[in-house]
Design a protein around this motif. Sequence first.
Motif, mmCIF file in Angstrom:
data_model
loop_
_atom_site.group_PDB
_atom_site.id
_atom_site.type_symbol
_atom_site.label_atom_id
_atom_site.label_comp_id
_atom_site.label_asym_id
_atom_site.label_seq_id
_atom_site.Cartn_x
_atom_site.Cartn_y
_atom_site.Cartn_z
ATOM 1 N N TYR A 95 40.670 40.814 45.135
ATOM 2 C CA TYR A 95 39.980 39.838 44.290
ATOM 3 C C TYR A 95 39.224 40.539 43.157
ATOM 4 O O TYR A 95 38.785 41.680 43.305
ATOM 5 C CB TYR A 95 38.998 39.011 45.129
ATOM 6 N N LYS B 180 36.292 40.190 42.146
ATOM 7 C CA LYS B 180 34.929 40.618 42.490
ATOM 8 C C LYS B 180 34.903 42.041 43.075
ATOM 9 O O LYS B 180 33.866 42.695 43.068
ATOM 10 C CB LYS B 180 34.275 39.635 43.464
ATOM 11 N N ASP B 181 36.048 42.509 43.594
ATOM 12 C CA ASP B 181 36.086 43.821 44.245
ATOM 13 C C ASP B 181 36.656 44.932 43.356
ATOM 14 O O ASP B 181 36.929 46.029 43.845
ATOM 15 C CB ASP B 181 36.913 43.733 45.538
ATOM 16 N N THR C 277 36.928 34.346 41.944
ATOM 17 C CA THR C 277 35.812 35.262 42.223
ATOM 18 C C THR C 277 35.288 35.903 40.950
ATOM 19 O O THR C 277 34.239 36.543 40.967
ATOM 20 C CB THR C 277 36.219 36.386 43.200
ATOM 21 N N GLY C 278 36.039 35.756 39.846
ATOM 22 C CA GLY C 278 35.580 36.369 38.608
ATOM 23 C C GLY C 278 36.597 36.201 37.493
ATOM 24 O O GLY C 278 37.604 35.488 37.652
ATOM 25 N N TRP D 71 31.967 27.102 36.510
ATOM 26 C CA TRP D 71 32.157 28.064 37.613
ATOM 27 C C TRP D 71 30.811 28.711 37.952
ATOM 28 O O TRP D 71 30.417 28.798 39.121
ATOM 29 C CB TRP D 71 33.190 29.088 37.140
ATOM 30 N N ARG E 37 28.420 28.344 41.428
ATOM 31 C CA ARG E 37 28.035 29.519 42.224
ATOM 32 C C ARG E 37 26.531 29.571 42.420
ATOM 33 O O ARG E 37 26.049 29.969 43.486
ATOM 34 C CB ARG E 37 28.537 30.795 41.560
#
Length: 505
Positions: free
Chosen positions: A3, A5-6, A39-40, A126, A130
């Motif tokens: 993802y 985010k990682d 996630t981003g 988005w 969050r």
Amino acid sequence: MIYIKDLAKHEGQEVELKGWNAQKRDSKGLVFMTMRDGTGFVQCIINVETVGNDAFEAAKRLPQESSFSLTGKVVKDDRQFGGYEIHATAFTVIAEAEEYPITPKEHGVDFLMDNRHLWLRSKRQWAIMRVRNEIIYSIHRFFQEKGFIQMDAPIFTGNACEGTSTLFETDYYGEPAYLSQSGQLYGEAMAMAQGLIYTFGPTFRAEKSKTRRHLSEFWMIEPEMAFYDLKMDMDVIEEFIRYVITSVLEKNQMELSVLERDTTYLEKVRAPFIRMKYEDAVSIIKGEKEVNGKTTLQMLEEEIAQLKAEKETLLKDIEDREAKINSGELKKGEVNFNRNKVDQLKNQLKDIEEKEQNIPAWLNSARNFKRGDDFGGSDETVLTKMFGQPVMVYNWPQEVKAFYMKEDEHDKGYAKGVDLLAPEGYGEVVGGGERETDLERLKHKIIEHDLPMQAFEWYLDLRKFGNVPHAGFGLGLERLVAWICGLQHIRETIPFPRSYGRLLP
Ligand code: 4AD
Ligand code: MG
């Protein structure tokens, strides 16, 4: 597959990502595609030399919001959102989208609301969702860590709680039933069983008005505490709001920056909240009492002057850009960029003009405020603008508050209720107080409020069996989301808003 985010954990490596095409442009053998995967967001550079002609052409043609997967190298680039970009080595289309209705240009609010199911994908929405998620999570953490028991109050109810004028009536096996206006009365029953409880549930108010603070369906958090008085209640409200906002400030800096949120006022929740009685608040609103050497009148006049200055700057900016567009000297991309910017600036101008129109009305209503009345939205705005930090107003005239509020024994005619008003014009986010414990007075109030005694028999039992002082409050989740995110309107705070005149999507 990983993802977005990682990405930091995979710097320099080749990874596979799956997501959607949020935006794209191309130039000479390169496609710059912004992928979002939930996630981003990350910019992917698709080079014809690396991915080959077919994949490159597929990327170049790919409509906005099509889904795709991609393999590529994670490269650090501090100028990029999220700090990384992807240099693609392979690119595969999953599903090509039809022409997407929401383009990067400015759209009207009604159009966006009609397309809410798609609008939720935009970076701004988005980010809001969050933040909402973190608010919800931190609310549970706060109460759970203190040993409160979460309870679910019923949604079909047989009686009103917050006045009969905002009830949604429905048919319950041939009997009238109402969608819950508040879980409080049930929360009180549970507090007598568990001591400290909180509800977190949907709440319904049939309010036939379109305001930026009202929804027909919203989420309310209602703690109820046995053996608590008004002062202890206010202490919990303050600690609670501070906890939630501090959590968001710690965890959601990226989202707040997407929202271009100036967090100065949010930071101020770290200081003690202002607490004042209703009567003092009224004196300030009416301009009879100064705050930091200023009356409400002077504060609003300063604001008018400031708006005027902002308006001039905006008008100048619009004029300059329009002149550039018409000069014929700009490239196509630059013309589009400036056109969008002008649309944006014109929207900002509209906001300012709206504010300019509102202020004289606020001034008027503040000056003519009738002592003893409930506050309207503009009264709350005017009051909190004087402080720039949360204000708790307590001891309200009994007549303007609900039947269950306890009368202050030292301040006859006033109810031990409290409202927390947020700064920056956000107004009431919390309402609560100490509950009436005197059985006879409570019965009297039920009659006075013209409520059906029979539907409240069970509630009156709580005063007959193990009666104790107790207090609680209700936080409107969406009002808090609006304030924290700095949103003009409550409609953006909830995935699918329900308000007067809107049931779809
Ligand atoms: O002030 P309210 O009506 O208080 C109660 O319902 C109490 N029973 C709470 C309690 O003491 N347990 O509503 C509480 C909060 C408001 O301060 C506001 O934040 C939110 O609920 N609220 C709304 N939010 C969105 N749309 C509406 N129509 C709202 N009405 C109230
Ligand atoms: Mg209220």
